[in-house]
Enzyme design. Sequence first.
Site, mmCIF file in Angstrom:
data_model
loop_
_atom_site.group_PDB
_atom_site.id
_atom_site.type_symbol
_atom_site.label_atom_id
_atom_site.label_comp_id
_atom_site.label_asym_id
_atom_site.label_seq_id
_atom_site.Cartn_x
_atom_site.Cartn_y
_atom_site.Cartn_z
ATOM 1 N N LYS A 14 7.236 -1.025 -0.135
ATOM 2 C CA LYS A 14 6.996 -1.571 -1.483
ATOM 3 C C LYS A 14 6.561 -0.493 -2.477
ATOM 4 O O LYS A 14 6.954 -0.551 -3.634
ATOM 5 C CB LYS A 14 6.056 -2.782 -1.469
ATOM 6 C CG LYS A 14 4.664 -2.523 -1.010
ATOM 7 C CD LYS A 14 3.882 -3.818 -0.876
ATOM 8 C CE LYS A 14 2.645 -3.626 -0.044
ATOM 9 N NZ LYS A 14 1.728 -2.546 -0.433
ATOM 10 N N ARG A 89 -3.305 -10.245 -2.842
ATOM 11 C CA ARG A 89 -3.091 -10.345 -1.394
ATOM 12 C C ARG A 89 -3.788 -11.570 -0.815
ATOM 13 O O ARG A 89 -3.601 -11.866 0.375
ATOM 14 C CB ARG A 89 -3.674 -9.112 -0.706
ATOM 15 C CG ARG A 89 -2.701 -7.976 -0.486
ATOM 16 C CD ARG A 89 -3.531 -6.781 -0.049
ATOM 17 N NE ARG A 89 -2.889 -5.876 0.834
ATOM 18 C CZ ARG A 89 -2.358 -4.698 0.466
ATOM 19 N NH1 ARG A 89 -2.311 -4.337 -0.788
ATOM 20 N NH2 ARG A 89 -1.857 -3.901 1.371
ATOM 21 N N ARG A 128 5.257 7.171 9.851
ATOM 22 C CA ARG A 128 4.583 7.622 8.619
ATOM 23 C C ARG A 128 3.233 8.274 8.959
ATOM 24 O O ARG A 128 2.829 9.250 8.329
ATOM 25 C CB ARG A 128 4.373 6.432 7.674
ATOM 26 C CG ARG A 128 3.740 6.817 6.354
ATOM 27 C CD ARG A 128 3.748 5.678 5.353
ATOM 28 N NE ARG A 128 2.628 4.779 5.534
ATOM 29 C CZ ARG A 128 2.428 3.677 4.809
ATOM 30 N NH1 ARG A 128 3.304 3.322 3.878
ATOM 31 N NH2 ARG A 128 1.374 2.923 5.012
ATOM 32 N N ARG A 134 -2.296 9.296 7.181
ATOM 33 C CA ARG A 134 -3.123 8.236 6.585
ATOM 34 C C ARG A 134 -4.051 7.656 7.632
ATOM 35 O O ARG A 134 -3.609 7.323 8.732
ATOM 36 C CB ARG A 134 -2.215 7.131 6.012
ATOM 37 C CG ARG A 134 -2.196 7.104 4.503
ATOM 38 C CD ARG A 134 -1.262 6.051 3.992
ATOM 39 N NE ARG A 134 -1.783 4.695 4.137
ATOM 40 C CZ ARG A 134 -1.354 3.676 3.415
ATOM 41 N NH1 ARG A 134 -0.437 3.852 2.493
ATOM 42 N NH2 ARG A 134 -1.845 2.474 3.603
ATOM 43 N N ARG A 145 -3.462 -5.008 10.107
ATOM 44 C CA ARG A 145 -2.991 -5.168 8.721
ATOM 45 C C ARG A 145 -1.829 -6.161 8.654
ATOM 46 O O ARG A 145 -1.731 -6.970 7.728
ATOM 47 C CB ARG A 145 -2.602 -3.809 8.127
ATOM 48 C CG ARG A 145 -3.846 -2.968 7.791
ATOM 49 C CD ARG A 145 -3.545 -1.480 7.696
ATOM 50 N NE ARG A 145 -2.631 -1.164 6.625
ATOM 51 C CZ ARG A 145 -1.779 -0.135 6.659
ATOM 52 N NH1 ARG A 145 -1.723 0.672 7.701
ATOM 53 N NH2 ARG A 145 -0.994 0.078 5.651
HETATM 54 P P1 AMP Z 1 -1.612 -0.481 0.541
HETATM 55 O O1 AMP Z 1 -1.383 0.928 0.131
HETATM 56 O O2 AMP Z 1 -1.098 -1.472 -0.454
HETATM 57 O O3 AMP Z 1 -1.114 -0.771 1.945
HETATM 58 O O4 AMP Z 1 -3.206 -0.705 0.588
HETATM 59 C C1 AMP Z 1 -4.016 0.087 1.457
HETATM 60 C C2 AMP Z 1 -5.346 -0.604 1.696
HETATM 61 O O5 AMP Z 1 -6.051 -0.781 0.450
HETATM 62 C C3 AMP Z 1 -5.273 -2.010 2.286
HETATM 63 O O6 AMP Z 1 -5.122 -2.000 3.699
HETATM 64 C C4 AMP Z 1 -6.631 -2.574 1.855
HETATM 65 O O7 AMP Z 1 -7.682 -2.050 2.632
HETATM 66 C C5 AMP Z 1 -6.768 -1.995 0.444
HETATM 67 N N1 AMP Z 1 -6.151 -2.893 -0.571
HETATM 68 C C6 AMP Z 1 -5.081 -2.634 -1.364
HETATM 69 N N2 AMP Z 1 -4.816 -3.683 -2.172
HETATM 70 C C7 AMP Z 1 -5.734 -4.640 -1.877
HETATM 71 C C8 AMP Z 1 -5.969 -5.953 -2.335
HETATM 72 N N3 AMP Z 1 -5.184 -6.530 -3.275
HETATM 73 N N4 AMP Z 1 -7.022 -6.644 -1.808
HETATM 74 C C9 AMP Z 1 -7.810 -6.083 -0.876
HETATM 75 N N5 AMP Z 1 -7.630 -4.869 -0.378
HETATM 76 C C10 AMP Z 1 -6.598 -4.130 -0.852
#
Ligand code: AMP
Length: 192
Positions: A14, A89, A128, A134, A145
């Site tokens: 995404k 989310r 990745r 990461r 996740r």
């Molecule tokens: P992402 O890069 O979108 O996979 O986000 C990485 C991490 O950031 C997630 O696993 C959460 O710990 C945190 N995170 C990102 N967006 C949100 C959200 N909308 N609500 C809560 N935690 C978030």
Amino acid sequence: MTKMLIIGPPGSGKGTQAERISERLGVVAISTGDIFRANVKGETPLGIEAKKYMDAGDFVPDSVTNKMVRDRLSESDVEGGFLLDGYPRTTAQVDYLDGILATSEEKLDVVLQLTADDEELVHRLLGRAKETGRSDDNEAVIRHRLDLYHEQTEAVVAKYAERGILTQVDGIGGIDEVTDRVMNAIKSAQAA
Ligand code: AMP
């Protein structure tokens, strides 16, 4: 002016697709994950708070995330439209975003969901992890996740489906191929 969301499980691409949509439609892409990671890197109070949750693959609490998004959406570059990547989310975040948009009598045009099979996602994310290091890309955290996505974020998708603004795109395939599907889906949704 386009106001849209991109939702997808971890590893669905995404972020990559969001950057491309942002370039092509000329709207700012806002990734909550990227904002959190920048804060973690900068060791800001927000970053120090968020890191505990991110490393465990948990969601950062809604209270923290919602305020951060509200502040970001009040900046001037958002006036020409936006693409939110990774937010909302949880259903509580959907309600909060509804509230933000209602104050300026705005509404979302399109919600795009990228779909992919769990085993394919685990495979991609483990790849990745080797490249980016990461801290939330190890198998136990990846599976957690994905579980959270199924438990909480699918309910978000269902809400937008009920509103008739959801469009789903198969996220499996080459990056360009998926971008073509995404751009076609957005065009069809905007024409509808
Ligand atoms: P992402 O890069 O979108 O996979 O986000 C990485 C991490 O950031 C997630 O696993 C959460 O710990 C945190 N995170 C990102 N967006 C949100 C959200 N909308 N609500 C809560 N935690 C978030």
